[in-house]
Motif scaffolding. Structure first.
Motif, mmCIF file in Angstrom:
data_model
loop_
_atom_site.group_PDB
_atom_site.id
_atom_site.type_symbol
_atom_site.label_atom_id
_atom_site.label_comp_id
_atom_site.label_asym_id
_atom_site.label_seq_id
_atom_site.Cartn_x
_atom_site.Cartn_y
_atom_site.Cartn_z
ATOM 1 N N TRP A 1 0.831 -1.202 0.000
ATOM 2 C CA TRP A 1 0.000 0.000 0.000
ATOM 3 C C TRP A 1 0.871 1.260 0.000
ATOM 4 O O TRP A 1 0.650 2.179 -0.789
ATOM 5 N N ILE A 2 1.871 1.292 0.875
ATOM 6 C CA ILE A 2 2.733 2.474 0.985
ATOM 7 C C ILE A 2 3.547 2.672 -0.283
ATOM 8 O O ILE A 2 3.634 3.782 -0.825
ATOM 9 N N ALA A 3 4.146 1.585 -0.786
ATOM 10 C CA ALA A 3 5.025 1.689 -1.955
ATOM 11 C C ALA A 3 4.245 2.093 -3.205
ATOM 12 O O ALA A 3 4.722 2.910 -3.999
ATOM 13 N N LEU A 4 3.060 1.535 -3.397
ATOM 14 C CA LEU A 4 2.279 1.888 -4.581
ATOM 15 C C LEU A 4 1.866 3.352 -4.531
ATOM 16 O O LEU A 4 1.897 4.057 -5.552
ATOM 17 N N ASP A 5 1.509 3.839 -3.365
ATOM 18 C CA ASP A 5 1.175 5.254 -3.229
ATOM 19 C C ASP A 5 2.374 6.138 -3.534
ATOM 20 O O ASP A 5 2.254 7.190 -4.190
ATOM 21 N N GLU A 6 3.558 5.721 -3.094
ATOM 22 C CA GLU A 6 4.764 6.506 -3.334
ATOM 23 C C GLU A 6 5.100 6.600 -4.819
ATOM 24 O O GLU A 6 5.404 7.690 -5.331
ATOM 25 N N VAL A 7 5.050 5.471 -5.521
ATOM 26 C CA VAL A 7 5.409 5.520 -6.938
ATOM 27 C C VAL A 7 4.356 6.264 -7.746
ATOM 28 O O VAL A 7 4.680 6.957 -8.714
ATOM 29 N N GLY B 1 14.535 5.617 -15.302
ATOM 30 C CA GLY B 1 13.845 4.977 -16.411
ATOM 31 C C GLY B 1 12.333 4.922 -16.246
ATOM 32 O O GLY B 1 11.638 4.283 -17.044
ATOM 33 N N ALA B 2 11.789 5.559 -15.193
ATOM 34 C CA ALA B 2 10.355 5.496 -14.950
ATOM 35 C C ALA B 2 9.596 6.168 -16.076
ATOM 36 O O ALA B 2 10.033 7.136 -16.661
ATOM 37 N N SER B 3 8.424 5.648 -16.388
ATOM 38 C CA SER B 3 7.634 6.202 -17.484
ATOM 39 C C SER B 3 6.163 5.979 -17.213
ATOM 40 O O SER B 3 5.776 5.138 -16.392
ATOM 41 N N ALA B 4 5.335 6.715 -17.936
ATOM 42 C CA ALA B 4 3.889 6.551 -17.796
ATOM 43 C C ALA B 4 3.470 5.139 -18.187
ATOM 44 O O ALA B 4 2.553 4.565 -17.588
ATOM 45 N N ARG B 5 4.143 4.556 -19.168
ATOM 46 C CA ARG B 5 3.792 3.203 -19.589
ATOM 47 C C ARG B 5 4.052 2.206 -18.480
ATOM 48 O O ARG B 5 3.271 1.273 -18.271
ATOM 49 N N LEU C 1 0.860 -1.037 -13.379
ATOM 50 C CA LEU C 1 0.636 -1.353 -11.975
ATOM 51 C C LEU C 1 -0.851 -1.340 -11.646
ATOM 52 O O LEU C 1 -1.620 -0.552 -12.201
ATOM 53 N N PRO C 2 -1.286 -2.200 -10.739
ATOM 54 C CA PRO C 2 -2.718 -2.289 -10.413
ATOM 55 C C PRO C 2 -3.193 -1.093 -9.601
ATOM 56 O O PRO C 2 -2.397 -0.428 -8.922
ATOM 57 N N GLU C 3 -4.471 -0.832 -9.668
ATOM 58 C CA GLU C 3 -5.055 0.199 -8.819
ATOM 59 C C GLU C 3 -5.128 -0.275 -7.370
ATOM 60 O O GLU C 3 -4.969 0.509 -6.436
ATOM 61 N N ASP C 4 -5.356 -1.568 -7.186
ATOM 62 C CA ASP C 4 -5.497 -2.143 -5.857
ATOM 63 C C ASP C 4 -4.151 -2.685 -5.380
ATOM 64 O O ASP C 4 -3.612 -3.629 -5.975
ATOM 65 N N PRO C 5 -3.570 -2.135 -4.326
ATOM 66 C CA PRO C 5 -2.284 -2.650 -3.826
ATOM 67 C C PRO C 5 -2.349 -4.120 -3.438
ATOM 68 O O PRO C 5 -1.332 -4.819 -3.471
ATOM 69 N N GLY C 6 -3.533 -4.591 -3.088
ATOM 70 C CA GLY C 6 -3.663 -5.992 -2.719
ATOM 71 C C GLY C 6 -3.299 -6.942 -3.841
ATOM 72 O O GLY C 6 -2.932 -8.096 -3.592
#
Length: 270
Positions: free
Chosen positions: A99-105, A114-118, A123-128
């Motif tokens: 949950w924390i990591a997905l919110d951070e990215v 190398g991060a990009s919109a693609r 990544l999923p909307e649901d961290p679960g």
């Protein structure tokens, strides 16, 4: 005969390992998302088919709880990986970490060059959806997890200092250790806010106690030798002593090494 490969994957240039055995294969760290995971599992299949004429069962081991090392785990399980090995701390904290990591990215923090919109769109909307069942490795001092690949014995050692618990992967017969972010070549966040320098130094001493080990694979960057690990231990030990004396604030980046060295996309070590 076993073969050992390292693949560098963006974003964040994380170094993932492929250990190709006669009876089983092992992936070390899942990479930063589904596309990276697909690349890893496809390379395992291609290498196994080329070297042994079969594609044996595949296991995954996660060295620690940073997003670039475990966001691909669910995709690997969906692709047929049988078991995920990780520290018991990772197992207990995985859902909250996701949950924390997905919110951070998603908020733009902690992204590599190398991060990009693609990539973010993968990544999923649901961290679960990032959470996977884990076979926990005991963190009792002196206890060692193990895995038999048929022609190669693999050991799992849970150490500390960099993250809540860092799991290192030791291949005694090959003289290779996958050290996760306990070792990093280049300019990683070696002494960030989650670092405990005294425990980190102890963990590096443990790595150096593996007398057969000549190659240490860092979480980011190129493989390094024992001399590099000794220099890093000296630097972290010195930093710890100066911090204890009140002479220096803990920096966000403190690392021996050469940040200008290029990262290979794939290299065979053994």
């Amino acid at each position: 005969m076993v073969s050992v490969h390292v693949i560098s994957l963006d974003p964040a240039g994380v170094s993932c390992g492929l250990v190709i055995g006669e009876e089983r294969c092992l992936i070390v760290d899942a990479g930063p998302g589904p596309a990276a995971a697909r690349h890893l599992i496809d390379r395992v299949a291609a290498l196994s088919e080329h070297e042994h004429g079969i594609v044996p069962p595949v296991d995954l081991v996660l060295t620690h709880d940073h997003w670039d090392h475990f966001f691909g785990a669910a995709a690997l399980l969906a692709a047929g990986v049988e078991t995920v090995h990780a520290s018991s701390s990772f197992s207990a904290d995985q859902e909250a970490t996701a949950w924390i990591a997905l919110d951070e990215v998603r908020s733009g923090e902690d992204l590599g060059d190398g991060a990009s919109a693609r990539w973010l769109a993968q990544l999923p909307e649901d961290p679960g959806a990032l959470v996977v069942p884990v076979s926990p490795v005991d963190e009792t001092p002196g206890d060692v997890g193990s895995l038999d690949l048929g022609d190669c014995a693999v050991e799992f050692h849970v150490l500390g200092g960099h993250s809540t618990a860092d799991l290192v992967v030791r291949l005694p017969e090959a003289g290779i250790v996958f050290a996760g972010d306990l070792i990093e070549e280049g300019a990683p966040p070696q002494a960030g806010p989650d670092a405990a320098l005294s425990h980190w130094a102890d963990s590096l001493r443990t790595l150096l106690s593996f007398t057969e080990a000549e190659v240490f694979v860092p979480g980011h960057g190129v493989p390094v030798d024992r001399a590099f690990v000794r220099r890093q231990l000296e630097d972290i030990d010195g930093l710890r002593m100066r911090q204890d004396e009140g002479d220096v604030a803990l920096p966000t980046r403190a690392v021996p090494g050469s940040p200008d060295r290029s990262i290979p996309r794939e290299v065979r070590l053994f």
